[in-house]
Design an enzyme around this catalytic site. Structure first.
Site, mmCIF file in Angstrom:
data_model
loop_
_atom_site.group_PDB
_atom_site.id
_atom_site.type_symbol
_atom_site.label_atom_id
_atom_site.label_comp_id
_atom_site.label_asym_id
_atom_site.label_seq_id
_atom_site.Cartn_x
_atom_site.Cartn_y
_atom_site.Cartn_z
ATOM 1 N N TYR A 155 63.180 34.063 74.951
ATOM 2 C CA TYR A 155 62.497 33.539 76.142
ATOM 3 C C TYR A 155 61.025 33.923 76.080
ATOM 4 C CZ TYR A 155 60.915 32.810 80.907
ATOM 5 O OH TYR A 155 60.209 32.385 81.995
ATOM 6 N N GLU B 243 56.256 27.817 80.037
ATOM 7 C CA GLU B 243 57.541 28.446 79.728
ATOM 8 C C GLU B 243 58.137 27.776 78.501
ATOM 9 O OE1 GLU B 243 61.001 29.883 82.572
ATOM 10 O OE2 GLU B 243 61.270 27.750 82.095
#
Length: 399
Positions: free
Chosen positions: A109, A197
Protein backbone atom coordinates in the site's frame (compact mmCIF):
# COMPACT_ATOMS: atom_id res chain seq x y z
CA UNK A 1 -12.23 16.55 -7.85
CA UNK A 2 -11.88 12.79 -8.30
CA UNK A 3 -10.76 11.07 -11.49
CA UNK A 4 -10.92 7.51 -12.79
CA UNK A 5 -8.27 4.87 -12.29
CA UNK A 6 -7.18 4.86 -15.94
CA UNK A 7 -6.77 8.66 -15.85
CA UNK A 8 -4.69 8.50 -12.66
CA UNK A 9 -2.48 5.82 -14.19
CA UNK A 10 -1.92 7.90 -17.31
CA UNK A 11 -0.87 10.86 -15.16
CA UNK A 12 1.43 8.81 -12.92
CA UNK A 13 2.99 7.13 -15.94
CA UNK A 14 3.97 10.58 -17.21
CA UNK A 15 5.88 11.08 -13.94
CA UNK A 16 7.82 7.85 -14.26
CA UNK A 17 5.58 5.45 -12.31
CA UNK A 18 5.34 2.06 -14.02
CA UNK A 19 1.78 0.87 -14.81
CA UNK A 20 0.44 -2.21 -16.63
CA UNK A 21 -0.56 -2.03 -20.28
CA UNK A 22 -4.24 -1.23 -20.58
CA UNK A 23 -6.91 0.36 -22.73
CA UNK A 24 -10.31 2.00 -22.20
CA UNK A 25 -13.58 0.63 -23.61
CA UNK A 26 -17.11 1.99 -23.85
CA UNK A 27 -18.87 -1.21 -24.94
CA UNK A 28 -18.49 -4.99 -24.56
CA UNK A 29 -17.38 -5.34 -28.18
CA UNK A 30 -14.76 -2.64 -27.76
CA UNK A 31 -13.51 -4.25 -24.54
CA UNK A 32 -12.99 -7.59 -26.33
CA UNK A 33 -11.17 -5.80 -29.14
CA UNK A 34 -8.94 -3.99 -26.63
CA UNK A 35 -7.92 -7.34 -25.14
CA UNK A 36 -6.91 -8.66 -28.55
CA UNK A 37 -4.89 -5.48 -29.09
CA UNK A 38 -3.08 -5.92 -25.77
CA UNK A 39 -2.27 -9.57 -26.45
CA UNK A 40 -1.64 -12.27 -23.88
CA UNK A 41 -4.00 -14.86 -22.42
CA UNK A 42 -5.23 -13.20 -19.18
CA UNK A 43 -6.81 -9.78 -18.72
CA UNK A 44 -8.42 -7.83 -15.90
CA UNK A 45 -11.63 -5.92 -16.66
CA UNK A 46 -12.23 -3.05 -14.24
CA UNK A 47 -15.38 -0.95 -13.90
CA UNK A 48 -14.41 2.72 -13.89
CA UNK A 49 -16.28 4.45 -11.06
CA UNK A 50 -15.22 7.03 -8.48
CA UNK A 51 -15.16 4.62 -5.55
CA UNK A 52 -12.97 2.08 -3.85
CA UNK A 53 -13.94 -1.49 -3.03
CA UNK A 54 -14.79 -2.35 -6.64
CA UNK A 55 -13.40 -5.87 -6.42
CA UNK A 56 -15.61 -6.90 -3.51
CA UNK A 57 -18.64 -5.41 -5.30
CA UNK A 58 -18.04 -7.38 -8.50
CA UNK A 59 -16.55 -4.51 -10.48
CA UNK A 60 -13.20 -6.23 -11.19
CA UNK A 61 -13.07 -9.49 -13.16
CA UNK A 62 -10.21 -11.65 -14.42
CA UNK A 63 -10.89 -13.06 -17.88
CA UNK A 64 -9.08 -15.60 -20.07
CA UNK A 65 -10.78 -15.05 -23.43
CA UNK A 66 -12.35 -12.25 -25.44
CA UNK A 67 -15.68 -14.10 -25.28
CA UNK A 68 -15.52 -14.06 -21.47
CA UNK A 69 -14.64 -10.36 -21.56
CA UNK A 70 -17.69 -9.68 -23.73
CA UNK A 71 -19.97 -11.60 -21.33
CA UNK A 72 -18.54 -9.86 -18.26
CA UNK A 73 -18.94 -6.42 -19.82
CA UNK A 74 -22.54 -7.19 -20.80
CA UNK A 75 -23.25 -7.37 -17.07
CA UNK A 76 -21.04 -4.43 -16.07
CA UNK A 77 -22.18 -1.77 -18.50
CA UNK A 78 -25.14 0.19 -17.18
CA UNK A 79 -25.16 -1.46 -13.76
CA UNK A 80 -25.10 0.47 -10.49
CA UNK A 81 -22.00 -0.63 -8.66
CA UNK A 82 -22.58 -0.47 -4.91
CA UNK A 83 -19.50 -0.39 -2.67
CA UNK A 84 -18.86 0.74 0.90
CA UNK A 85 -17.87 4.16 -0.52
CA UNK A 86 -20.82 4.76 -2.87
CA UNK A 87 -23.70 4.34 -0.46
CA UNK A 88 -26.81 2.29 -1.35
CA UNK A 89 -27.49 4.35 -4.49
CA UNK A 90 -24.27 3.12 -6.12
CA UNK A 91 -22.36 4.53 -9.11
CA UNK A 92 -23.22 3.94 -12.75
CA UNK A 93 -20.73 1.99 -14.89
CA UNK A 94 -20.34 3.57 -18.33
CA UNK A 95 -16.75 2.63 -19.17
CA UNK A 96 -14.33 -0.17 -18.33
CA UNK A 97 -10.56 -0.48 -18.34
CA UNK A 98 -9.08 -3.64 -19.84
CA UNK A 99 -5.63 -4.40 -18.49
CA UNK A 100 -3.05 -7.08 -19.15
CA UNK A 101 -2.78 -9.32 -16.10
CA UNK A 102 0.59 -9.29 -14.32
CA UNK A 103 2.11 -12.08 -12.18
CA UNK A 104 2.01 -10.74 -8.62
CA UNK A 105 4.59 -11.78 -6.05
CA UNK A 106 3.79 -9.16 -3.39
CA UNK A 107 1.38 -6.27 -2.73
CA UNK A 108 2.16 -2.96 -1.01
CA UNK A 109 0.00 0.00 0.00
CA UNK A 110 1.26 3.50 -0.88
CA UNK A 111 -0.49 6.81 -0.28
CA UNK A 112 0.29 10.54 -0.32
CA UNK A 113 -2.01 12.84 1.65
CA UNK A 114 -2.05 16.33 3.15
CA UNK A 115 -1.49 16.06 6.89
CA UNK A 116 -3.20 19.02 8.55
CA UNK A 117 -1.41 18.42 11.86
CA UNK A 118 2.09 18.89 10.45
CA UNK A 119 0.92 21.01 7.45
CA UNK A 120 3.07 18.78 5.27
CA UNK A 121 2.67 16.05 2.69
CA UNK A 122 2.52 12.73 4.51
CA UNK A 123 3.58 9.47 2.87
CA UNK A 124 1.74 6.45 4.25
CA UNK A 125 2.89 2.99 3.21
CA UNK A 126 2.32 -0.56 4.35
CA UNK A 127 3.75 -3.95 3.51
CA UNK A 128 0.13 -5.19 3.59
CA UNK A 129 -1.31 -3.99 0.29
CA UNK A 130 -4.61 -4.70 -1.43
CA UNK A 131 -6.63 -3.56 1.62
CA UNK A 132 -8.22 -0.27 2.61
CA UNK A 133 -5.85 1.79 4.77
CA UNK A 134 -8.48 1.90 7.54
CA UNK A 135 -8.50 -1.92 7.67
CA UNK A 136 -4.70 -2.06 7.63
CA UNK A 137 -4.52 0.47 10.46
CA UNK A 138 -7.03 -1.47 12.54
CA UNK A 139 -5.69 -4.97 11.87
CA UNK A 140 -1.94 -4.43 11.40
CA UNK A 141 -0.97 -1.01 12.76
CA UNK A 142 2.68 -2.04 13.08
CA UNK A 143 2.91 -2.51 9.32
CA UNK A 144 2.26 1.18 8.59
CA UNK A 145 5.23 3.34 7.60
CA UNK A 146 4.91 7.12 7.74
CA UNK A 147 7.19 9.86 6.45
CA UNK A 148 6.71 13.63 6.39
CA UNK A 149 8.09 15.63 3.45
CA UNK A 150 9.69 19.00 4.16
CA UNK A 151 8.27 21.32 1.46
CA UNK A 152 11.41 23.47 1.28
CA UNK A 153 13.48 20.57 -0.07
CA UNK A 154 10.91 18.07 -1.32
CA UNK A 155 11.08 14.30 -1.14
CA UNK A 156 14.75 13.27 -0.90
CA UNK A 157 16.26 10.00 -2.07
CA UNK A 158 17.37 9.02 1.42
CA UNK A 159 13.75 9.23 2.63
CA UNK A 160 12.63 7.00 -0.25
CA UNK A 161 15.34 4.46 0.58
CA UNK A 162 14.31 4.50 4.25
CA UNK A 163 10.71 3.77 3.25
CA UNK A 164 11.85 0.97 0.93
CA UNK A 165 13.97 -0.62 3.67
CA UNK A 166 11.14 -0.42 6.21
CA UNK A 167 8.82 -2.13 3.70
CA UNK A 168 11.35 -4.92 3.24
CA UNK A 169 12.00 -4.17 -0.42
CA UNK A 170 14.78 -6.26 -1.96
CA UNK A 171 18.01 -4.33 -2.49
CA UNK A 172 17.78 -4.78 -6.27
CA UNK A 173 14.39 -3.02 -6.28
CA UNK A 174 15.24 -0.09 -4.02
CA UNK A 175 16.09 2.24 -6.90
CA UNK A 176 12.86 1.48 -8.84
CA UNK A 177 11.00 2.09 -5.57
CA UNK A 178 12.77 5.45 -5.22
CA UNK A 179 11.65 6.42 -8.75
CA UNK A 180 8.09 5.36 -7.96
CA UNK A 181 7.95 7.38 -4.74
CA UNK A 182 9.48 10.49 -6.26
CA UNK A 183 7.29 10.28 -9.36
CA UNK A 184 4.11 10.00 -7.30
CA UNK A 185 5.26 12.89 -5.08
CA UNK A 186 5.97 15.12 -8.10
CA UNK A 187 2.52 14.33 -9.52
CA UNK A 188 1.00 15.20 -6.14
CA UNK A 189 2.73 18.56 -5.76
CA UNK A 190 2.95 19.78 -9.36
CA UNK A 191 -0.73 19.10 -10.10
CA UNK A 192 -2.16 20.35 -6.78
CA UNK A 193 -3.48 16.95 -5.77
CA UNK A 194 -4.89 16.36 -2.31
CA UNK A 195 -4.48 12.59 -2.42
CA UNK A 196 -2.53 10.02 -4.44
CA UNK A 197 -3.16 6.38 -3.57
CA UNK A 198 -1.56 3.35 -5.21
CA UNK A 199 -3.19 0.25 -3.82
CA UNK A 200 -1.83 -2.18 -4.52
CA UNK A 201 1.66 -1.27 -5.64
CA UNK A 202 2.91 -4.71 -6.66
CA UNK A 203 6.22 -6.45 -7.00
CA UNK A 204 5.86 -8.86 -9.91
CA UNK A 205 7.35 -12.33 -10.18
CA UNK A 206 9.85 -10.98 -12.70
CA UNK A 207 11.02 -8.29 -10.23
CA UNK A 208 9.22 -5.17 -11.44
CA UNK A 209 7.44 -2.54 -9.34
CA UNK A 210 4.08 -1.65 -10.93
CA UNK A 211 1.12 0.49 -9.84
CA UNK A 212 -1.70 -2.02 -10.24
CA UNK A 213 -4.39 0.42 -9.12
CA UNK A 214 -4.32 4.19 -8.65
CA UNK A 215 -6.55 6.91 -7.28
CA UNK A 216 -6.04 10.68 -7.38
CA UNK A 217 -8.03 13.58 -5.96
CA UNK A 218 -7.36 17.22 -6.83
CA UNK A 219 -7.96 20.56 -5.15
CA UNK A 220 -10.96 22.03 -6.99
CA UNK A 221 -9.81 25.55 -6.13
CA UNK A 222 -6.57 24.97 -8.08
CA UNK A 223 -8.06 23.53 -11.26
CA UNK A 224 -7.78 26.87 -13.05
CA UNK A 225 -4.03 26.25 -13.04
CA UNK A 226 -4.43 22.80 -14.58
CA UNK A 227 -6.97 22.83 -17.42
CA UNK A 228 -5.72 19.42 -18.55
CA UNK A 229 -6.85 18.01 -15.19
CA UNK A 230 -10.16 19.89 -15.17
CA UNK A 231 -11.00 18.22 -18.49
CA UNK A 232 -10.89 14.81 -16.77
CA UNK A 233 -14.00 15.55 -14.71
CA UNK A 234 -16.77 12.96 -15.12
CA UNK A 235 -20.12 14.44 -14.12
CA UNK A 236 -21.85 11.07 -14.37
CA UNK A 237 -19.98 10.07 -11.17
CA UNK A 238 -21.01 13.15 -9.20
CA UNK A 239 -24.08 14.03 -7.19
CA UNK A 240 -26.11 16.00 -9.77
CA UNK A 241 -26.84 18.68 -7.18
CA UNK A 242 -23.16 19.15 -6.45
CA UNK A 243 -22.37 19.16 -10.15
CA UNK A 244 -24.91 21.90 -10.83
CA UNK A 245 -23.56 23.91 -7.91
CA UNK A 246 -19.98 23.66 -9.14
CA UNK A 247 -21.05 24.85 -12.59
CA UNK A 248 -22.62 27.91 -10.95
CA UNK A 249 -19.67 28.71 -8.71
CA UNK A 250 -21.39 27.56 -5.50
CA UNK A 251 -19.95 25.27 -2.81
CA UNK A 252 -22.56 22.59 -2.18
CA UNK A 253 -22.60 19.21 -0.45
CA UNK A 254 -25.82 17.22 -0.37
CA UNK A 255 -26.91 15.65 2.94
CA UNK A 256 -29.83 13.47 4.03
CA UNK A 257 -31.88 15.98 6.06
CA UNK A 258 -34.87 18.19 5.23
CA UNK A 259 -33.85 21.74 6.23
CA UNK A 260 -32.19 23.45 3.27
CA UNK A 261 -29.38 25.90 4.11
CA UNK A 262 -28.27 28.99 2.19
CA UNK A 263 -25.32 30.57 3.98
CA UNK A 264 -22.31 32.74 3.19
CA UNK A 265 -19.03 31.42 4.54
CA UNK A 266 -17.96 27.83 5.19
CA UNK A 267 -17.58 28.31 8.95
CA UNK A 268 -21.00 29.93 9.29
CA UNK A 269 -22.51 27.14 7.18
CA UNK A 270 -21.07 24.52 9.53
CA UNK A 271 -22.37 26.44 12.55
CA UNK A 272 -25.79 26.71 10.90
CA UNK A 273 -25.98 22.97 10.34
CA UNK A 274 -24.97 22.29 13.94
CA UNK A 275 -27.60 24.71 15.24
CA UNK A 276 -30.30 23.10 13.11
CA UNK A 277 -29.45 19.73 14.66
CA UNK A 278 -29.53 21.25 18.16
CA UNK A 279 -33.00 22.58 17.36
CA UNK A 280 -34.18 19.09 16.47
CA UNK A 281 -33.89 19.22 12.69
CA UNK A 282 -31.59 17.71 10.08
CA UNK A 283 -29.74 19.85 7.50
CA UNK A 284 -30.34 18.88 3.88
CA UNK A 285 -27.15 20.41 2.55
CA UNK A 286 -24.03 22.46 3.05
CA UNK A 287 -24.25 25.51 0.77
CA UNK A 288 -21.80 28.41 0.83
CA UNK A 289 -22.79 31.13 -1.63
CA UNK A 290 -19.48 32.93 -1.06
CA UNK A 291 -18.62 36.58 -0.72
CA UNK A 292 -20.42 37.96 -3.77
CA UNK A 293 -23.99 37.26 -2.73
CA UNK A 294 -25.73 39.22 -5.49
CA UNK A 295 -29.50 38.86 -5.96
CA UNK A 296 -28.89 36.61 -8.98
CA UNK A 297 -26.52 34.38 -6.98
CA UNK A 298 -29.02 34.04 -4.13
CA UNK A 299 -31.77 33.13 -6.62
CA UNK A 300 -29.50 30.43 -8.10
CA UNK A 301 -28.92 29.09 -4.59
CA UNK A 302 -32.68 28.83 -4.00
CA UNK A 303 -33.17 26.89 -7.22
CA UNK A 304 -30.35 24.55 -6.30
CA UNK A 305 -31.65 23.86 -2.78
CA UNK A 306 -35.19 23.29 -4.07
CA UNK A 307 -33.92 20.76 -6.60
CA UNK A 308 -33.56 18.41 -3.62
CA UNK A 309 -36.99 16.82 -3.21
CA UNK A 310 -36.31 16.15 0.48
CA UNK A 311 -36.13 19.85 1.40
CA UNK A 312 -39.17 20.84 3.47
CA UNK A 313 -37.98 24.20 4.85
CA UNK A 314 -35.22 26.66 3.96
CA UNK A 315 -33.00 28.64 6.32
CA UNK A 316 -31.13 31.62 4.87
CA UNK A 317 -28.37 32.77 7.24
CA UNK A 318 -26.25 35.71 6.07
CA UNK A 319 -23.63 37.62 8.00
CA UNK A 320 -22.73 40.52 5.73
CA UNK A 321 -19.22 41.88 5.74
CA UNK A 322 -18.16 41.96 2.12
CA UNK A 323 -21.78 41.19 1.28
CA UNK A 324 -24.67 43.57 1.86
CA UNK A 325 -27.86 42.48 3.55
CA UNK A 326 -29.99 44.51 1.15
CA UNK A 327 -28.49 42.60 -1.80
CA UNK A 328 -29.26 39.30 -0.11
CA UNK A 329 -32.80 40.43 0.73
CA UNK A 330 -33.36 41.43 -2.89
CA UNK A 331 -32.12 37.99 -3.94
CA UNK A 332 -34.49 36.24 -1.54
CA UNK A 333 -37.44 38.29 -2.76
CA UNK A 334 -36.46 37.73 -6.40
CA UNK A 335 -36.14 33.99 -5.86
CA UNK A 336 -39.48 33.68 -4.09
CA UNK A 337 -41.20 35.56 -6.92
CA UNK A 338 -39.49 33.65 -9.73
CA UNK A 339 -39.23 30.17 -8.26
CA UNK A 340 -42.11 28.00 -7.11
CA UNK A 341 -41.21 27.89 -3.41
CA UNK A 342 -43.76 25.76 -1.58
CA UNK A 343 -41.86 25.35 1.71
CA UNK A 344 -41.39 27.70 4.69
CA UNK A 345 -38.51 30.17 4.32
CA UNK A 346 -36.70 31.59 7.36
CA UNK A 347 -34.24 34.47 6.86
CA UNK A 348 -31.69 35.75 9.34
CA UNK A 349 -29.61 38.77 8.30
CA UNK A 350 -26.80 40.46 10.20
CA UNK A 351 -24.07 42.92 9.33
CA UNK A 352 -23.78 45.54 6.60
CA UNK A 353 -27.05 47.28 5.66
CA UNK A 354 -29.09 44.93 7.83
CA UNK A 355 -31.84 47.56 8.42
CA UNK A 356 -32.30 48.07 4.67
CA UNK A 357 -32.41 44.30 4.17
CA UNK A 358 -35.08 43.84 6.82
CA UNK A 359 -37.17 46.60 5.23
CA UNK A 360 -36.99 44.91 1.83
CA UNK A 361 -38.19 41.63 3.32
CA UNK A 362 -40.99 43.32 5.27
CA UNK A 363 -42.26 45.34 2.27
CA UNK A 364 -42.21 42.37 -0.11
CA UNK A 365 -45.51 41.02 1.15
CA UNK A 366 -44.10 37.50 0.91
CA UNK A 367 -44.51 34.88 3.69
CA UNK A 368 -40.92 35.18 4.89
CA UNK A 369 -40.21 34.24 8.52
CA UNK A 370 -37.58 36.61 9.92
CA UNK A 371 -35.17 35.98 12.79
CA UNK A 372 -32.52 38.05 14.56
CA UNK A 373 -30.18 35.33 15.84
CA UNK A 374 -28.97 32.01 14.51
CA UNK A 375 -30.58 30.08 17.35
CA UNK A 376 -33.90 31.80 16.72
CA UNK A 377 -33.62 31.15 12.97
CA UNK A 378 -32.92 27.43 13.45
CA UNK A 379 -35.77 27.04 15.93
CA UNK A 380 -38.18 28.84 13.61
CA UNK A 381 -37.11 26.79 10.59
CA UNK A 382 -37.61 23.52 12.44
CA UNK A 383 -40.82 24.80 14.02
CA UNK A 384 -42.24 25.95 10.67
CA UNK A 385 -41.47 22.60 9.11
CA UNK A 386 -43.11 20.68 11.96
CA UNK A 387 -46.11 23.02 12.02
CA UNK A 388 -46.75 22.58 8.32
CA UNK A 389 -46.53 18.81 8.64
CA UNK A 390 -48.88 18.75 11.63
CA UNK A 391 -51.42 20.84 9.69
CA UNK A 392 -51.23 18.45 6.76
CA UNK A 393 -49.72 20.91 4.31
CA UNK A 394 -48.56 18.94 1.25
CA UNK A 395 -44.80 19.01 0.95
CA UNK A 396 -42.96 18.25 -2.24
CA UNK A 397 -41.12 15.38 -0.63
CA UNK A 398 -44.34 13.52 0.14
CA UNK A 399 -46.38 14.55 -2.89
Amino acid sequence: MDIHEYQAKEILSGFGVAVPDGALAYSPEQAAYRARELGGDRWVVKAQVHAGGRGKAGGVKVCTSDIEINDVCEDLFGMKLVTHQTGPEGKGVYRVYVEAAVPIAREIYLGFVLDRTTQRVMIVASAEGGMEIEDISAERPDSIVRAVVEPAVGLREFQCRQIAFKLGIDAALVQPMVRTLQGAYRAFTELDATMVEINPLVITEDNRIIALDAKMTFDGNALFRHPQIAELRDKSQEDPRESRAADRGLSYVGLDGNIGCIVNGAGLAMATMDTIKLAGGEPANFLDIGGGATPERVAKAFRLVLSDRNVQAILVNIFAGINRCDWVAEGVVQALREVDVDVPVVVRLAGTNVEEGQKILAKSGLPIIRAKTLNEAAERAVGAWRNDLSQGVRMRAVS
